[in-house]
Design an enzyme around this catalytic site. Structure first.
Site, PDB file in Angstrom:
ATOM      1  N   ARG A 219      34.434  59.991  -5.915  1.00 26.75           N
ATOM      2  CA  ARG A 219      35.670  59.271  -5.595  1.00 26.75           C
ATOM      3  C   ARG A 219      36.536  59.142  -6.822  1.00 26.75           C
ATOM      4  O   ARG A 219      36.033  59.040  -7.939  1.00 26.75           O
ATOM      5  CB  ARG A 219      35.351  57.842  -5.147  1.00 26.75           C
ATOM      6  CG  ARG A 219      34.766  57.693  -3.811  1.00 26.75           C
ATOM      7  CD  ARG A 219      34.449  56.232  -3.552  1.00 26.75           C
ATOM      8  NE  ARG A 219      35.578  55.527  -2.969  1.00 26.75           N
ATOM      9  CZ  ARG A 219      35.853  55.548  -1.669  1.00 26.75           C
ATOM     10  NH1 ARG A 219      35.096  56.239  -0.839  1.00 26.75           N
ATOM     11  NH2 ARG A 219      36.881  54.889  -1.192  1.00 26.75           N
TER      12      ARG A 219
ATOM     13  N   GLU B 184      41.042  57.297   8.390  1.00 27.83           N
ATOM     14  CA  GLU B 184      41.006  56.336   9.478  1.00 27.83           C
ATOM     15  C   GLU B 184      42.332  55.580   9.419  1.00 27.83           C
ATOM     16  O   GLU B 184      42.712  55.085   8.354  1.00 27.83           O
ATOM     17  CB  GLU B 184      39.842  55.364   9.275  1.00 27.83           C
ATOM     18  CG  GLU B 184      39.665  54.529  10.504  1.00 27.83           C
ATOM     19  CD  GLU B 184      38.595  53.466  10.378  1.00 27.83           C
ATOM     20  OE1 GLU B 184      37.797  53.498   9.435  1.00 27.83           O
ATOM     21  OE2 GLU B 184      38.595  52.595  11.263  1.00 27.83           O
TER      22      GLU B 184
ATOM     23  N   LYS C 250      41.085  49.931   1.185  1.00 30.93           N
ATOM     24  CA  LYS C 250      42.124  49.534   2.121  1.00 30.93           C
ATOM     25  C   LYS C 250      42.001  48.060   2.490  1.00 30.93           C
ATOM     26  O   LYS C 250      43.003  47.380   2.676  1.00 30.93           O
ATOM     27  CB  LYS C 250      42.083  50.420   3.373  1.00 30.93           C
ATOM     28  CG  LYS C 250      42.731  51.775   3.122  1.00 30.93           C
ATOM     29  CD  LYS C 250      42.771  52.629   4.367  1.00 30.93           C
ATOM     30  CE  LYS C 250      41.454  53.316   4.594  1.00 30.93           C
ATOM     31  NZ  LYS C 250      41.544  54.382   5.614  1.00 30.93           N
TER      32      LYS C 250
END
Ligand code: ATP
Ligand code: MG
Length: 556
Positions: A259, A33, A269
Protein backbone atom coordinates in the site's frame (compact mmCIF):
# COMPACT_ATOMS: atom_id res chain seq x y z
CA UNK A 1 15.45 11.57 -10.04
CA UNK A 2 15.38 9.28 -13.05
CA UNK A 3 13.17 6.26 -12.58
CA UNK A 4 15.29 3.15 -12.03
CA UNK A 5 14.87 0.57 -14.78
CA UNK A 6 12.43 -1.62 -12.88
CA UNK A 7 10.71 -0.09 -9.91
CA UNK A 8 7.55 -2.05 -10.71
CA UNK A 9 7.88 -5.81 -10.11
CA UNK A 10 4.48 -6.44 -11.70
CA UNK A 11 5.73 -5.38 -15.12
CA UNK A 12 8.23 -8.24 -15.07
CA UNK A 13 5.49 -10.73 -14.13
CA UNK A 14 3.18 -9.57 -16.89
CA UNK A 15 5.96 -9.56 -19.46
CA UNK A 16 6.81 -13.15 -18.55
CA UNK A 17 3.16 -14.24 -18.70
CA UNK A 18 2.91 -12.80 -22.20
CA UNK A 19 6.21 -14.41 -23.24
CA UNK A 20 5.28 -17.83 -21.92
CA UNK A 21 1.83 -17.61 -23.48
CA UNK A 22 -0.02 -17.96 -20.17
CA UNK A 23 -1.98 -14.96 -21.34
CA UNK A 24 -2.36 -13.45 -24.79
CA UNK A 25 -3.78 -10.15 -23.62
CA UNK A 26 -3.54 -8.20 -20.41
CA UNK A 27 -6.78 -7.35 -18.65
CA UNK A 28 -6.68 -5.58 -15.29
CA UNK A 29 -9.32 -3.82 -13.23
CA UNK A 30 -9.54 -1.09 -10.64
CA UNK A 31 -12.17 -2.22 -8.12
CA UNK A 32 -13.17 0.55 -5.69
CA UNK A 33 -15.93 0.17 -3.22
CA UNK A 34 -18.15 3.26 -3.65
CA UNK A 35 -18.14 4.07 0.06
CA UNK A 36 -16.10 7.28 -0.06
CA UNK A 37 -13.98 9.46 -2.29
CA UNK A 38 -10.74 8.11 -3.69
CA UNK A 39 -7.48 9.11 -2.00
CA UNK A 40 -3.83 9.22 -2.91
CA UNK A 41 -3.48 5.47 -2.20
CA UNK A 42 -6.19 4.77 -4.73
CA UNK A 43 -4.35 6.98 -7.21
CA UNK A 44 -1.48 4.54 -6.81
CA UNK A 45 -3.73 1.56 -7.41
CA UNK A 46 -5.27 3.30 -10.45
CA UNK A 47 -1.87 4.06 -11.89
CA UNK A 48 -0.74 0.47 -11.34
CA UNK A 49 -3.81 -1.14 -12.91
CA UNK A 50 -4.36 1.28 -15.77
CA UNK A 51 -0.61 1.59 -16.16
CA UNK A 52 -0.10 -2.16 -16.70
CA UNK A 53 -2.86 -2.20 -19.30
CA UNK A 54 -1.35 0.84 -20.99
CA UNK A 55 2.19 -0.53 -20.97
CA UNK A 56 1.21 -3.88 -22.44
CA UNK A 57 -1.49 -2.74 -24.84
CA UNK A 58 -4.22 -4.31 -22.76
CA UNK A 59 -7.43 -3.13 -21.14
CA UNK A 60 -8.45 -2.03 -17.68
CA UNK A 61 -11.96 -2.18 -16.26
CA UNK A 62 -13.48 0.12 -13.70
CA UNK A 63 -15.54 -2.11 -11.46
CA UNK A 64 -17.49 -0.95 -8.46
CA UNK A 65 -17.20 -3.51 -5.72
CA UNK A 66 -20.65 -2.71 -4.40
CA UNK A 67 -21.35 -5.55 -2.02
CA UNK A 68 -21.97 -3.39 1.11
CA UNK A 69 -24.99 -1.31 0.15
CA UNK A 70 -25.42 0.47 3.50
CA UNK A 71 -22.22 2.45 3.14
CA UNK A 72 -22.33 3.08 -0.57
CA UNK A 73 -23.90 5.79 -2.67
CA UNK A 74 -24.35 7.18 -6.16
CA UNK A 75 -22.46 10.33 -5.14
CA UNK A 76 -19.37 8.22 -4.50
CA UNK A 77 -19.80 6.37 -7.79
CA UNK A 78 -19.88 9.65 -9.71
CA UNK A 79 -16.90 11.08 -7.88
CA UNK A 80 -14.83 7.96 -8.54
CA UNK A 81 -15.59 8.04 -12.26
CA UNK A 82 -14.67 11.69 -12.41
CA UNK A 83 -11.41 11.15 -10.50
CA UNK A 84 -10.26 8.28 -12.73
CA UNK A 85 -10.96 10.30 -15.87
CA UNK A 86 -9.30 13.38 -14.44
CA UNK A 87 -6.15 11.38 -13.74
CA UNK A 88 -6.14 10.71 -17.45
CA UNK A 89 -7.34 7.13 -17.67
CA UNK A 90 -10.20 5.59 -19.60
CA UNK A 91 -11.69 2.29 -18.57
CA UNK A 92 -12.62 -0.34 -21.09
CA UNK A 93 -16.29 -0.21 -22.16
CA UNK A 94 -18.96 0.68 -19.63
CA UNK A 95 -18.28 0.86 -15.92
CA UNK A 96 -18.99 -2.45 -14.25
CA UNK A 97 -20.67 -3.33 -11.00
CA UNK A 98 -20.23 -6.35 -8.78
CA UNK A 99 -23.99 -6.09 -8.27
CA UNK A 100 -24.63 -6.83 -11.93
CA UNK A 101 -23.14 -10.29 -11.28
CA UNK A 102 -25.34 -11.05 -8.27
CA UNK A 103 -27.47 -13.58 -10.20
CA UNK A 104 -24.39 -15.40 -11.45
CA UNK A 105 -22.78 -15.36 -8.00
CA UNK A 106 -25.94 -16.79 -6.48
CA UNK A 107 -26.02 -19.58 -9.07
CA UNK A 108 -22.43 -20.38 -8.17
CA UNK A 109 -23.33 -20.48 -4.49
CA UNK A 110 -26.05 -23.01 -5.34
CA UNK A 111 -23.45 -24.95 -7.31
CA UNK A 112 -21.15 -25.13 -4.27
CA UNK A 113 -24.05 -26.32 -2.11
CA UNK A 114 -24.91 -29.01 -4.67
CA UNK A 115 -21.32 -30.19 -4.67
CA UNK A 116 -21.31 -30.39 -0.88
CA UNK A 117 -18.89 -27.46 -0.77
CA UNK A 118 -21.10 -24.96 1.06
CA UNK A 119 -23.68 -25.04 3.83
CA UNK A 120 -26.09 -22.83 5.72
CA UNK A 121 -24.91 -22.20 9.26
CA UNK A 122 -27.08 -20.95 12.12
CA UNK A 123 -24.33 -20.09 14.60
CA UNK A 124 -24.58 -16.59 16.00
CA UNK A 125 -21.69 -14.23 15.29
CA UNK A 126 -20.32 -14.80 18.80
CA UNK A 127 -20.59 -18.56 18.54
CA UNK A 128 -19.00 -18.56 15.12
CA UNK A 129 -16.06 -16.60 16.50
CA UNK A 130 -15.60 -19.14 19.23
CA UNK A 131 -15.79 -22.09 16.81
CA UNK A 132 -13.29 -20.43 14.52
CA UNK A 133 -10.31 -21.07 16.80
CA UNK A 134 -7.22 -18.89 16.90
CA UNK A 135 -3.95 -18.57 15.04
CA UNK A 136 -2.44 -21.24 17.29
CA UNK A 137 -5.52 -23.38 17.79
CA UNK A 138 -7.63 -25.22 15.22
CA UNK A 139 -11.30 -24.33 14.90
CA UNK A 140 -14.19 -26.73 15.42
CA UNK A 141 -16.77 -27.82 12.90
CA UNK A 142 -20.08 -26.03 13.08
CA UNK A 143 -22.91 -28.29 14.29
CA UNK A 144 -24.73 -27.31 11.06
CA UNK A 145 -21.91 -28.46 8.81
CA UNK A 146 -23.49 -31.83 7.99
CA UNK A 147 -26.85 -30.58 6.77
CA UNK A 148 -28.04 -32.39 3.67
CA UNK A 149 -27.67 -30.82 0.26
CA UNK A 150 -31.43 -30.52 -0.04
CA UNK A 151 -31.84 -28.86 3.34
CA UNK A 152 -29.06 -26.41 2.46
CA UNK A 153 -30.66 -25.63 -0.91
CA UNK A 154 -34.01 -24.96 0.73
CA UNK A 155 -32.49 -22.76 3.38
CA UNK A 156 -30.38 -20.81 0.92
CA UNK A 157 -33.50 -20.19 -1.16
CA UNK A 158 -35.24 -19.09 2.06
CA UNK A 159 -32.39 -16.70 2.87
CA UNK A 160 -32.70 -15.24 -0.61
CA UNK A 161 -36.45 -14.78 -0.43
CA UNK A 162 -36.21 -12.96 2.88
CA UNK A 163 -37.69 -15.70 5.05
CA UNK A 164 -35.08 -15.40 7.81
CA UNK A 165 -33.95 -12.59 10.06
CA UNK A 166 -30.69 -10.75 9.60
CA UNK A 167 -27.91 -12.48 11.49
CA UNK A 168 -29.84 -15.73 11.91
CA UNK A 169 -28.07 -17.63 9.12
CA UNK A 170 -25.11 -17.35 6.80
CA UNK A 171 -23.89 -19.41 3.88
CA UNK A 172 -20.38 -20.78 4.43
CA UNK A 173 -17.91 -22.63 2.29
CA UNK A 174 -17.12 -26.11 3.55
CA UNK A 175 -13.34 -26.16 3.50
CA UNK A 176 -11.29 -26.94 6.60
CA UNK A 177 -11.81 -25.71 10.15
CA UNK A 178 -8.26 -26.70 11.07
CA UNK A 179 -6.56 -24.89 8.20
CA UNK A 180 -3.61 -22.84 9.44
CA UNK A 181 -4.86 -19.97 7.26
CA UNK A 182 -7.89 -18.66 9.13
CA UNK A 183 -9.45 -17.47 5.87
CA UNK A 184 -9.90 -21.12 4.88
CA UNK A 185 -11.90 -22.03 8.02
CA UNK A 186 -15.31 -22.26 6.37
CA UNK A 187 -15.49 -18.59 5.35
CA UNK A 188 -18.79 -16.80 4.91
CA UNK A 189 -20.14 -16.43 1.36
CA UNK A 190 -23.48 -14.73 2.01
CA UNK A 191 -25.06 -12.73 4.80
CA UNK A 192 -28.69 -11.77 5.23
CA UNK A 193 -29.03 -7.98 4.98
CA UNK A 194 -32.45 -6.56 4.39
CA UNK A 195 -31.29 -3.25 3.01
CA UNK A 196 -31.96 -1.71 -0.38
CA UNK A 197 -29.07 -1.46 -2.79
CA UNK A 198 -28.27 1.63 -4.88
CA UNK A 199 -28.14 -0.46 -8.07
CA UNK A 200 -30.43 -3.43 -7.44
CA UNK A 201 -33.05 -1.83 -5.20
CA UNK A 202 -35.01 -4.33 -3.07
CA UNK A 203 -34.16 -7.36 -5.18
CA UNK A 204 -31.76 -8.91 -2.70
CA UNK A 205 -31.95 -9.64 0.98
CA UNK A 206 -28.63 -11.47 0.97
CA UNK A 207 -25.30 -10.02 -0.15
CA UNK A 208 -22.06 -11.82 -1.03
CA UNK A 209 -18.86 -11.19 0.89
CA UNK A 210 -15.81 -9.62 -0.72
CA UNK A 211 -14.07 -13.01 -0.77
CA UNK A 212 -16.90 -14.77 -2.55
CA UNK A 213 -17.39 -11.95 -5.02
CA UNK A 214 -14.02 -10.66 -6.04
CA UNK A 215 -12.29 -13.52 -7.82
CA UNK A 216 -15.48 -14.60 -9.53
CA UNK A 217 -15.99 -11.08 -10.85
CA UNK A 218 -12.43 -11.17 -12.16
CA UNK A 219 -13.19 -14.50 -13.86
CA UNK A 220 -16.40 -13.17 -15.45
CA UNK A 221 -14.52 -10.18 -16.85
CA UNK A 222 -11.58 -12.27 -18.06
CA UNK A 223 -9.19 -10.34 -15.83
CA UNK A 224 -5.71 -11.81 -16.23
CA UNK A 225 -3.87 -9.97 -13.47
CA UNK A 226 -5.92 -9.10 -10.43
CA UNK A 227 -3.77 -6.66 -8.52
CA UNK A 228 -4.52 -5.78 -4.91
CA UNK A 229 -2.70 -4.68 -1.80
CA UNK A 230 -0.70 -6.89 0.57
CA UNK A 231 -3.38 -7.33 3.21
CA UNK A 232 -5.12 -9.66 0.75
CA UNK A 233 -2.17 -12.00 0.46
CA UNK A 234 -3.71 -14.40 3.00
CA UNK A 235 -6.92 -14.37 1.01
CA UNK A 236 -5.23 -15.63 -2.14
CA UNK A 237 -5.65 -19.36 -1.27
CA UNK A 238 -9.36 -18.73 -0.87
CA UNK A 239 -9.47 -16.73 -4.08
CA UNK A 240 -7.92 -19.73 -5.83
CA UNK A 241 -10.16 -22.23 -4.04
CA UNK A 242 -13.30 -20.61 -5.44
CA UNK A 243 -11.83 -20.44 -8.92
CA UNK A 244 -10.97 -24.16 -8.70
CA UNK A 245 -14.36 -25.23 -7.36
CA UNK A 246 -16.57 -23.24 -9.72
CA UNK A 247 -17.28 -23.63 -13.42
CA UNK A 248 -15.79 -20.21 -14.20
CA UNK A 249 -14.98 -19.13 -17.72
CA UNK A 250 -11.41 -17.96 -17.05
CA UNK A 251 -8.65 -18.23 -14.47
CA UNK A 252 -7.52 -14.93 -13.06
CA UNK A 253 -4.47 -14.69 -10.80
CA UNK A 254 -4.11 -12.41 -7.82
CA UNK A 255 -0.95 -10.36 -7.16
CA UNK A 256 -0.31 -8.14 -4.19
CA UNK A 257 1.78 -5.00 -3.80
CA UNK A 258 2.50 -2.70 -0.85
CA UNK A 259 0.00 0.00 0.00
CA UNK A 260 1.02 3.57 -0.49
CA UNK A 261 0.92 5.65 2.66
CA UNK A 262 2.27 9.16 2.99
CA UNK A 263 3.47 10.90 6.12
CA UNK A 264 1.31 13.65 7.70
CA UNK A 265 -1.73 11.96 6.17
CA UNK A 266 -4.52 9.57 7.01
CA UNK A 267 -5.66 7.39 4.13
CA UNK A 268 -8.59 5.34 5.23
CA UNK A 269 -11.96 6.19 3.82
CA UNK A 270 -13.50 5.71 7.24
CA UNK A 271 -11.17 8.27 8.81
CA UNK A 272 -11.52 10.68 5.92
CA UNK A 273 -15.27 10.41 6.25
CA UNK A 274 -15.10 11.30 9.92
CA UNK A 275 -13.05 14.42 9.09
CA UNK A 276 -15.88 15.41 6.75
CA UNK A 277 -18.71 14.41 9.09
CA UNK A 278 -17.20 16.20 12.07
CA UNK A 279 -16.64 19.37 10.08
CA UNK A 280 -12.86 19.35 10.46
CA UNK A 281 -12.69 20.08 6.72
CA UNK A 282 -15.18 21.61 4.31
CA UNK A 283 -15.91 18.36 2.48
CA UNK A 284 -14.32 15.38 0.73
CA UNK A 285 -12.76 17.80 -1.73
CA UNK A 286 -11.35 20.21 0.83
CA UNK A 287 -7.92 21.16 -0.53
CA UNK A 288 -6.26 19.77 2.60
CA UNK A 289 -7.72 16.31 2.08
CA UNK A 290 -5.52 13.60 0.52
CA UNK A 291 -8.44 12.73 -1.73
CA UNK A 292 -8.01 13.02 -5.47
CA UNK A 293 -10.81 15.61 -5.50
CA UNK A 294 -9.08 17.51 -2.69
CA UNK A 295 -5.71 17.45 -4.40
CA UNK A 296 -7.40 18.66 -7.56
CA UNK A 297 -9.03 21.60 -5.77
CA UNK A 298 -5.67 22.31 -4.17
CA UNK A 299 -4.10 22.68 -7.62
CA UNK A 300 -2.30 19.38 -8.09
CA UNK A 301 -2.16 18.30 -11.71
CA UNK A 302 -2.92 14.79 -12.98
CA UNK A 303 0.62 14.63 -14.35
CA UNK A 304 2.13 15.39 -10.95
CA UNK A 305 0.12 12.69 -9.22
CA UNK A 306 0.95 10.14 -11.89
CA UNK A 307 4.59 11.11 -11.68
CA UNK A 308 4.57 10.71 -7.92
CA UNK A 309 3.02 7.23 -8.21
CA UNK A 310 5.76 6.30 -10.64
CA UNK A 311 8.51 7.69 -8.41
CA UNK A 312 7.43 5.70 -5.35
CA UNK A 313 7.58 2.48 -7.33
CA UNK A 314 5.56 -0.69 -7.01
CA UNK A 315 7.01 -3.19 -4.57
CA UNK A 316 5.96 -5.88 -2.17
CA UNK A 317 6.65 -3.89 0.96
CA UNK A 318 4.45 -1.49 2.85
CA UNK A 319 6.03 1.72 3.88
CA UNK A 320 5.41 5.35 4.53
CA UNK A 321 6.50 7.74 1.83
CA UNK A 322 7.52 11.25 2.85
CA UNK A 323 4.65 13.53 1.81
CA UNK A 324 7.35 16.03 0.82
CA UNK A 325 7.96 13.79 -2.19
CA UNK A 326 4.37 14.31 -3.35
CA UNK A 327 4.81 18.03 -2.76
CA UNK A 328 8.03 17.90 -4.75
CA UNK A 329 6.21 16.32 -7.69
CA UNK A 330 3.67 19.14 -7.94
CA UNK A 331 6.29 21.83 -7.39
CA UNK A 332 8.40 20.38 -10.15
CA UNK A 333 5.47 20.34 -12.57
CA UNK A 334 4.34 23.86 -11.75
CA UNK A 335 7.87 25.25 -11.78
CA UNK A 336 8.11 24.11 -15.35
CA UNK A 337 4.60 24.87 -16.54
CA UNK A 338 2.91 27.51 -14.44
CA UNK A 339 2.86 31.13 -15.61
CA UNK A 340 4.35 33.63 -13.17
CA UNK A 341 2.28 36.42 -11.73
CA UNK A 342 2.36 38.83 -8.82
CA UNK A 343 0.01 38.85 -5.89
CA UNK A 344 0.47 40.89 -2.74
CA UNK A 345 -0.99 39.07 0.23
CA UNK A 346 -0.51 41.74 2.87
CA UNK A 347 -0.73 45.04 0.99
CA UNK A 348 1.11 48.20 2.01
CA UNK A 349 0.68 51.26 -0.22
CA UNK A 350 3.74 52.81 -1.76
CA UNK A 351 3.35 56.25 -3.38
CA UNK A 352 5.90 56.87 -6.09
CA UNK A 353 6.07 60.62 -5.68
CA UNK A 354 7.97 61.30 -8.89
CA UNK A 355 5.17 59.84 -11.04
CA UNK A 356 2.18 61.95 -12.06
CA UNK A 357 -1.29 61.19 -10.66
CA UNK A 358 -2.36 59.81 -14.03
CA UNK A 359 0.90 58.04 -14.81
CA UNK A 360 0.18 54.75 -16.60
CA UNK A 361 2.98 52.76 -18.12
CA UNK A 362 2.31 49.30 -19.53
CA UNK A 363 5.32 47.13 -18.78
CA UNK A 364 5.63 43.84 -20.65
CA UNK A 365 6.97 40.92 -18.66
CA UNK A 366 7.51 37.30 -19.59
CA UNK A 367 4.92 34.88 -18.20
CA UNK A 368 7.70 32.39 -17.46
CA UNK A 369 11.47 32.77 -17.17
CA UNK A 370 12.27 30.00 -19.65
CA UNK A 371 9.04 29.19 -21.47
CA UNK A 372 8.71 31.73 -24.23
CA UNK A 373 5.70 29.82 -25.52
CA UNK A 374 3.74 31.03 -22.48
CA UNK A 375 3.93 34.59 -23.81
CA UNK A 376 3.99 37.85 -21.90
CA UNK A 377 1.79 39.78 -19.52
CA UNK A 378 1.19 43.45 -19.03
CA UNK A 379 2.00 45.12 -15.72
CA UNK A 380 0.55 48.62 -15.33
CA UNK A 381 2.94 50.90 -13.43
CA UNK A 382 1.15 53.71 -11.62
CA UNK A 383 1.88 56.33 -8.99
CA UNK A 384 0.33 54.18 -6.27
CA UNK A 385 1.36 50.59 -5.93
CA UNK A 386 1.14 47.98 -3.17
CA UNK A 387 3.94 45.83 -1.84
CA UNK A 388 3.85 43.26 0.93
CA UNK A 389 4.03 44.87 4.37
CA UNK A 390 6.77 42.37 5.26
CA UNK A 391 8.89 43.78 2.46
CA UNK A 392 9.32 47.17 4.13
CA UNK A 393 11.12 48.28 7.28
CA UNK A 394 11.96 51.72 8.47
CA UNK A 395 15.38 50.45 9.40
CA UNK A 396 17.05 47.10 9.15
CA UNK A 397 20.42 45.38 9.17
CA UNK A 398 22.29 44.25 6.06
CA UNK A 399 20.66 40.82 5.95
CA UNK A 400 17.33 42.41 5.13
CA UNK A 401 17.35 42.74 1.35
CA UNK A 402 14.05 44.48 0.87
CA UNK A 403 12.81 48.05 1.08
CA UNK A 404 14.21 50.22 3.88
CA UNK A 405 13.97 53.99 4.34
CA UNK A 406 16.76 55.67 2.42
CA UNK A 407 17.60 52.42 0.58
CA UNK A 408 16.83 50.88 -2.76
CA UNK A 409 15.04 47.78 -3.92
CA UNK A 410 14.03 46.53 -7.35
CA UNK A 411 10.37 46.11 -8.14
CA UNK A 412 10.12 42.79 -9.91
CA UNK A 413 10.02 43.29 -13.70
CA UNK A 414 10.10 47.09 -13.22
CA UNK A 415 12.05 49.98 -11.71
CA UNK A 416 14.44 50.33 -8.85
CA UNK A 417 12.83 52.50 -6.20
CA UNK A 418 14.19 54.27 -3.15
CA UNK A 419 12.12 54.85 0.01
CA UNK A 420 11.96 58.42 1.35
CA UNK A 421 9.44 58.62 4.18
CA UNK A 422 6.44 57.03 5.82
CA UNK A 423 2.92 58.29 6.28
CA UNK A 424 1.12 57.39 9.53
CA UNK A 425 -2.44 57.36 10.74
CA UNK A 426 -3.60 58.92 14.03
CA UNK A 427 -2.59 55.79 15.94
CA UNK A 428 0.92 55.90 14.55
CA UNK A 429 0.56 52.96 12.17
CA UNK A 430 2.30 53.18 8.84
CA UNK A 431 -0.34 53.57 6.16
CA UNK A 432 1.91 54.34 3.20
CA UNK A 433 5.52 54.63 2.18
CA UNK A 434 6.65 57.50 0.01
CA UNK A 435 9.31 56.57 -2.48
CA UNK A 436 10.62 57.56 -5.88
CA UNK A 437 11.77 55.62 -8.89
CA UNK A 438 15.39 55.70 -9.88
CA UNK A 439 15.37 56.92 -13.48
CA UNK A 440 16.62 54.65 -16.26
CA UNK A 441 16.33 51.47 -14.22
CA UNK A 442 13.72 49.59 -16.25
CA UNK A 443 15.71 46.47 -17.10
CA UNK A 444 18.94 48.37 -16.31
CA UNK A 445 21.13 48.90 -13.28
CA UNK A 446 21.18 52.38 -11.76
CA UNK A 447 23.67 54.63 -13.55
CA UNK A 448 25.08 55.92 -10.26
CA UNK A 449 26.28 52.39 -9.53
CA UNK A 450 24.23 52.01 -6.31
CA UNK A 451 22.63 48.63 -6.95
CA UNK A 452 19.63 47.44 -4.97
CA UNK A 453 20.21 44.33 -2.83
CA UNK A 454 16.90 42.67 -3.45
CA UNK A 455 13.82 42.28 -5.61
CA UNK A 456 10.27 42.50 -4.31
CA UNK A 457 6.91 41.90 -5.93
CA UNK A 458 4.29 44.62 -6.33
CA UNK A 459 0.95 45.37 -7.94
CA UNK A 460 -0.56 48.64 -9.15
CA UNK A 461 -2.94 49.86 -6.44
CA UNK A 462 -5.23 51.38 -9.02
CA UNK A 463 -5.09 48.78 -11.80
CA UNK A 464 -4.67 45.63 -9.77
CA UNK A 465 -7.69 43.68 -8.52
CA UNK A 466 -8.72 42.42 -5.13
CA UNK A 467 -8.68 38.69 -4.55
CA UNK A 468 -9.35 36.16 -1.87
CA UNK A 469 -6.44 33.83 -1.28
CA UNK A 470 -6.71 30.68 0.79
CA UNK A 471 -3.36 29.72 2.14
CA UNK A 472 -3.41 25.99 2.78
CA UNK A 473 -0.87 23.98 4.68
CA UNK A 474 -0.68 20.33 5.73
CA UNK A 475 -3.82 19.21 7.54
CA UNK A 476 -1.90 17.43 10.29
CA UNK A 477 1.09 18.63 12.25
CA UNK A 478 2.11 15.11 13.19
CA UNK A 479 4.09 12.83 10.92
CA UNK A 480 1.93 9.81 11.74
CA UNK A 481 -1.42 11.23 12.84
CA UNK A 482 -3.15 7.88 13.36
CA UNK A 483 -0.18 5.84 14.52
CA UNK A 484 -0.99 3.12 17.00
CA UNK A 485 -4.67 3.98 16.86
CA UNK A 486 -4.12 7.45 18.32
CA UNK A 487 -6.76 10.09 17.70
CA UNK A 488 -5.86 11.89 14.52
CA UNK A 489 -8.45 14.57 15.30
CA UNK A 490 -6.06 15.83 17.99
CA UNK A 491 -3.28 16.22 15.43
CA UNK A 492 -5.00 18.70 13.17
CA UNK A 493 -2.77 21.64 12.29
CA UNK A 494 -4.63 24.74 13.55
CA UNK A 495 -2.85 26.81 10.89
CA UNK A 496 -3.73 24.58 7.97
CA UNK A 497 -5.92 27.30 6.45
CA UNK A 498 -5.50 31.04 6.51
CA UNK A 499 -7.87 33.11 4.46
CA UNK A 500 -6.61 36.40 3.07
CA UNK A 501 -9.62 38.39 1.92
CA UNK A 502 -7.96 41.47 0.49
CA UNK A 503 -4.95 40.39 -1.49
CA UNK A 504 -3.99 42.41 -4.56
CA UNK A 505 -3.42 40.67 -7.87
CA UNK A 506 -1.92 41.90 -11.10
CA UNK A 507 -4.52 42.33 -13.88
CA UNK A 508 -3.50 39.15 -15.74
CA UNK A 509 -4.70 37.11 -12.76
CA UNK A 510 -8.20 38.48 -13.11
CA UNK A 511 -8.38 36.64 -16.43
CA UNK A 512 -7.37 33.22 -15.19
CA UNK A 513 -9.34 30.10 -15.92
CA UNK A 514 -10.73 28.05 -13.05
CA UNK A 515 -8.15 25.39 -12.14
CA UNK A 516 -5.33 27.31 -13.80
CA UNK A 517 -2.14 27.17 -11.75
CA UNK A 518 0.34 30.03 -11.25
CA UNK A 519 3.50 30.80 -9.46
CA UNK A 520 2.85 33.92 -7.43
CA UNK A 521 6.37 35.26 -7.50
CA UNK A 522 8.13 34.95 -4.13
CA UNK A 523 4.97 33.46 -2.56
CA UNK A 524 4.38 29.98 -3.90
CA UNK A 525 2.14 28.09 -6.31
CA UNK A 526 -1.55 28.91 -6.40
CA UNK A 527 -4.56 27.77 -8.36
CA UNK A 528 -7.73 29.58 -9.40
CA UNK A 529 -10.45 27.82 -7.41
CA UNK A 530 -12.29 25.25 -9.45
CA UNK A 531 -15.76 26.45 -8.44
CA UNK A 532 -15.49 29.84 -6.80
CA UNK A 533 -13.09 31.75 -9.03
CA UNK A 534 -14.58 34.44 -11.26
CA UNK A 535 -13.15 37.58 -12.83
CA UNK A 536 -15.42 39.64 -10.53
CA UNK A 537 -14.37 37.75 -7.44
CA UNK A 538 -11.07 35.96 -7.96
CA UNK A 539 -10.40 33.18 -5.44
CA UNK A 540 -7.08 31.35 -5.33
CA UNK A 541 -5.91 28.38 -3.30
CA UNK A 542 -2.31 27.87 -2.33
CA UNK A 543 -1.14 24.59 -3.80
CA UNK A 544 2.28 24.57 -2.23
CA UNK A 545 4.95 26.93 -0.99
CA UNK A 546 8.13 27.51 -2.97
CA UNK A 547 10.53 25.82 -0.59
CA UNK A 548 11.30 22.23 -1.47
CA UNK A 549 12.45 20.23 1.54
CA UNK A 550 12.36 16.87 -0.19
CA UNK A 551 14.60 17.83 -3.03
CA UNK A 552 17.11 19.42 -0.66
CA UNK A 553 17.40 16.12 1.19
CA UNK A 554 17.40 13.96 -1.94
CA UNK A 555 19.87 15.58 -4.31
CA UNK A 556 20.51 14.23 -7.75
P1 ATP B 1 -9.36 2.27 2.52
O1 ATP B 1 -8.81 1.16 3.35
O2 ATP B 1 -8.45 3.41 2.37
O3 ATP B 1 -10.69 2.70 2.94
P2 ATP B 1 -10.03 0.34 0.61
O4 ATP B 1 -8.96 -0.61 0.38
O5 ATP B 1 -11.15 -0.08 1.48
O6 ATP B 1 -9.43 1.72 1.07
P3 ATP B 1 -11.21 0.03 -1.95
O7 ATP B 1 -12.27 0.86 -2.55
O8 ATP B 1 -11.55 -1.33 -1.53
O9 ATP B 1 -10.65 0.86 -0.71
O10 ATP B 1 -9.91 0.05 -2.84
C1 ATP B 1 -9.91 -0.10 -4.23
C2 ATP B 1 -8.55 -0.55 -4.64
O11 ATP B 1 -7.57 0.40 -4.24
C3 ATP B 1 -8.19 -1.86 -3.98
O12 ATP B 1 -7.61 -2.70 -4.95
C4 ATP B 1 -7.20 -1.47 -2.92
O13 ATP B 1 -6.29 -2.49 -2.68
C5 ATP B 1 -6.54 -0.24 -3.53
N1 ATP B 1 -6.02 0.63 -2.49
C6 ATP B 1 -6.69 1.16 -1.46
N2 ATP B 1 -5.88 1.88 -0.67
C7 ATP B 1 -4.65 1.81 -1.22
C8 ATP B 1 -3.36 2.33 -0.87
N3 ATP B 1 -3.20 3.08 0.22
N4 ATP B 1 -2.32 2.06 -1.68
C9 ATP B 1 -2.48 1.32 -2.77
N5 ATP B 1 -3.65 0.79 -3.17
C10 ATP B 1 -4.74 1.02 -2.39
MG1 MG C 1 -11.72 -2.30 0.62
Amino acid sequence: MEKPASNNFLEAIVAEDLDSGRVTEVITRFPPEPNGYLHVGHAKSISVNFGLAETFGGRCNLRFDDTNPEKESQEYIESIKEDVRWLGYQWDGEVRFASSYFDQLYDWAVHLVEQGNAYVCDLSADEAREYRGTLTEAGRNSPYRERSVQENLDMLAGMKSGEFDEGSKVLRARIDMSAPNMNMRDPILYRIRKVPHHQTGDTWSIYPTYDFAHGQEDAIEGVTHSVCTLEFEDHRPLYNWFIEHLPVQSRPHQYEFGRLNTSYTVTSKRKLKSLVDEGAVSGWDDPRMPTIAGMRKRGFTPASIRRFCEMVGTTRSDGVVDVAMLEHAIRDDLNENAPRAMCVLNPLTVVLTDLAEDHLEQIQAPAHPSREDLGTRTLPMTREIVIDADDFREEANKKYKRLVLGKRVRLRNAYVIEADSVERDGAGNIVAVHAHTVPGTLGENPQDGIKPKGVIHWVSATHGARAEVRVYDRLFNDEAPDKGGSDFMDKINPDSLQIVVDAFIEPSLAQALPEQGFQFEREGYFVADRYEYSAERPVFNRTISLRDTWSANNPG
